[in-house]
Design an enzyme around this catalytic site. Structure first.
Site, PDB file in Angstrom:
ATOM      1  N   ARG A  34       0.816  -1.212   0.000  1.00  0.00           N
ATOM      2  CA  ARG A  34       0.000   0.000   0.000  1.00  0.00           C
ATOM      3  C   ARG A  34       0.852   1.265   0.000  1.00  0.00           C
ATOM      4  O   ARG A  34       0.438   2.290  -0.553  1.00  0.00           O
ATOM      5  CB  ARG A  34      -0.941  -0.017   1.212  1.00  0.00           C
ATOM      6  CG  ARG A  34      -2.040  -1.065   1.086  1.00  0.00           C
ATOM      7  CD  ARG A  34      -3.017  -1.018   2.234  1.00  0.00           C
ATOM      8  NE  ARG A  34      -4.126  -1.941   2.013  1.00  0.00           N
ATOM      9  CZ  ARG A  34      -5.156  -2.084   2.818  1.00  0.00           C
ATOM     10  NH1 ARG A  34      -5.218  -1.369   3.928  1.00  0.00           N
ATOM     11  NH2 ARG A  34      -6.123  -2.947   2.536  1.00  0.00           N
ATOM     12  N   LYS A 197     -16.908 -16.426   5.705  1.00  0.00           N
ATOM     13  CA  LYS A 197     -18.333 -16.265   5.964  1.00  0.00           C
ATOM     14  C   LYS A 197     -19.129 -15.810   4.748  1.00  0.00           C
ATOM     15  O   LYS A 197     -18.728 -14.887   4.046  1.00  0.00           O
ATOM     16  CB  LYS A 197     -18.543 -15.254   7.098  1.00  0.00           C
ATOM     17  CG  LYS A 197     -17.962 -15.678   8.433  1.00  0.00           C
ATOM     18  CD  LYS A 197     -18.219 -14.616   9.486  1.00  0.00           C
ATOM     19  CE  LYS A 197     -17.675 -15.024  10.845  1.00  0.00           C
ATOM     20  NZ  LYS A 197     -17.923 -13.970  11.868  1.00  0.00           N
ATOM     21  N   GLY A 348      -8.025  -7.340   0.409  1.00  0.00           N
ATOM     22  CA  GLY A 348      -8.071  -8.126   1.636  1.00  0.00           C
ATOM     23  C   GLY A 348      -7.097  -9.284   1.634  1.00  0.00           C
ATOM     24  O   GLY A 348      -5.959  -9.181   1.180  1.00  0.00           O
ATOM     25  N   GLY A 371     -12.924  -4.077   1.771  1.00  0.00           N
ATOM     26  CA  GLY A 371     -14.324  -3.697   1.882  1.00  0.00           C
ATOM     27  C   GLY A 371     -14.774  -2.766   0.782  1.00  0.00           C
ATOM     28  O   GLY A 371     -15.899  -2.871   0.279  1.00  0.00           O
TER      29      GLY A 371
END
Length: 389
Positions: A34, A197, A348, A371
């Site tokens: 990043r 999930k 992510g 996200g």
């Protein structure tokens, strides 16, 4: 969005919101992806004659003001190294008068990194008073933190309403790259979704299923779908609250959804666990699925064959353990091997997975936003992106 070429920065201090929320262990940055991704914007501003570049970012989730473990100080020497010029780290909270004085005292052409903006009260509530204090630090504002563009925070969208502004190179690249997955798709279009999930990625699954040709579902979330079909999943992670939704999706899009048929199971959640390959719908009671099995790896690779557009978000197993990384690595290679395809890795854990696999240099685009990537593909408007229009 307004881009850098449309923003007059000559002779001005430019406040830049970057995303330096990087992994740090024992005070040492573990991955500078990043930081490196912010270099084109910093260099473009300096080349355009900016008087100074003032960088601000969040790091972690501090609860009540400054915490040493969430300081951005370790990032400054990393930025200095990759940028190839001095970087001044300004401690203290970003909204303090001391920080303002330190910024005003910088020599022309300086690059400075502010302390964690979440040390300032009101950042995550988009507090107007905080936004105004941050705006004092620059004559213009650039948003280059795609990973935070889905948050209506003071340092993201609040400042944008107070200063002339533009999207940075990274933000523009991200929006263009991910926008192709919504507006300019070449078929066959294959999406690979993994991770733990269903609940984390349900909206993007629902938004993309109508447009994809195939959706490959691996990782922990696959076991919710398998259980919804009546399969035995042992101790595997799953979400009982989403069984009905999984059945609904399978009923509507069963011809598109591809689930793993075999699983590398472990008798403990550990790299030292005993392992065995079992059918995904017949995992022994005291065992848990830890990775997709060899047949599933081959089937997923076959399903990817001939794809013209691919989006991948989420590992196929517990890739942090070397014993259970083969499935994720196999999918990374299958994606990288595609010829003439537009391939996007969706932020992510997927970034760590593609880097760990050694295939990062062979894919089209690696998103810096987890996200934010998902919310964009869910069809949501991102506050930071809207603020740049």
């Amino acid at each position: 969005m307004q881009n850098l070429s449309q923003l007059d920065v000559k002779g001005k201090r430019v406040l830049v919101r970057v995303d330096y929320n990087v992994p740090v262990k024992d005070g040492v940055v573990q991955d500078d992806t990043r930081v490196t991704a912010s270099l084109p914007t910093i260099r473009a501003l300096l080349d355009a004659g900016a008087r100074g570049v003032i960088l601000m970012s969040h790091f972690g989730r501090p609860k009540n003001g400054p915490e040493d473990k969430y300081s951005l100080r370790p990032v400054a020497p990393v930025l200095e190294k990759v940028l190839g010029r001095p970087v001044t780290f300004i401690g203290g909270t970003a909204d303090s008068d001391e920080t303002l004085a330190a910024v005003q005292a910088l020599p022309d052409g300086a690059v400075a990194l502010l302390e964690n903006v979440r040390f300032s009260s009101g950042e995550e509530k988009n507090n107007p008073e905080l936004s105004a204090k941050l705006a004092r630090l620059g004559d213009a504002f650039v948003l280059d933190a795609f990973g935070s563009a889905h948050r209506a925070h003071s340092s993201v969208s609040g400042v944008a309403g107070l200063l002339p502004h533009a999207a940075g190179t990274l933000l523009q690249t991200e929006v263009d790259a991910l926008g192709k997955l919504l507006n300019d798709v070449q078929h066959p279009y294959v999406v690979i979704i993994g991770g733990a999930k269903v609940s984390d990625k349900l909206l993007v699954i629902e938004n993309l299923l109508p447009t994809v040709d195939r959706m490959l579902i691996g990782g922990g979330m696959a076991y919710t779908f398998v259980k919804a079909q009546g399969g035995k999943i042992g101790k595997s992670i799953h979400e009982d609250d989403f069984l009905d939704k999984a059945r609904e999706l399978l009923g509507t899009y069963g011809d598109k959804i591809v689930l793993p048929t075999d699983t590398l199971a472990g008798d403990a959640f550990s790299n030292d666990a005993n392992t065995r390959v079992v059918p995904t719908n017949d995992i022994p009671d005291d065992w848990e699925g830890m990775d997709i099995g060899p047949d599933s790896r081959a089937a997923f690779a076959e399903a990817l064959s001939g794809a013209k557009t691919v989006f991948w978000n989420g590992p196929m197993g517990v890739f942090e353990f070397a014993k259970f990384a083969d499935g994720t690595n196999a999918i990374a290679k299958a994606v990288a091997d595609l010829q003439g395809a537009y391939t996007v890795i969706g932020g992510g854990d997927s970034v760590s997975a593609i880097n760990q696999s050694g295939q990062a240099g062979r894919v089209g685009h690696i998103s810096t936003g987890g996200g934010a990537s998902l919310e964009l593909l869910e069809g949501k408007a991102l506050p930071g992106v809207e603020a740049m229009k």
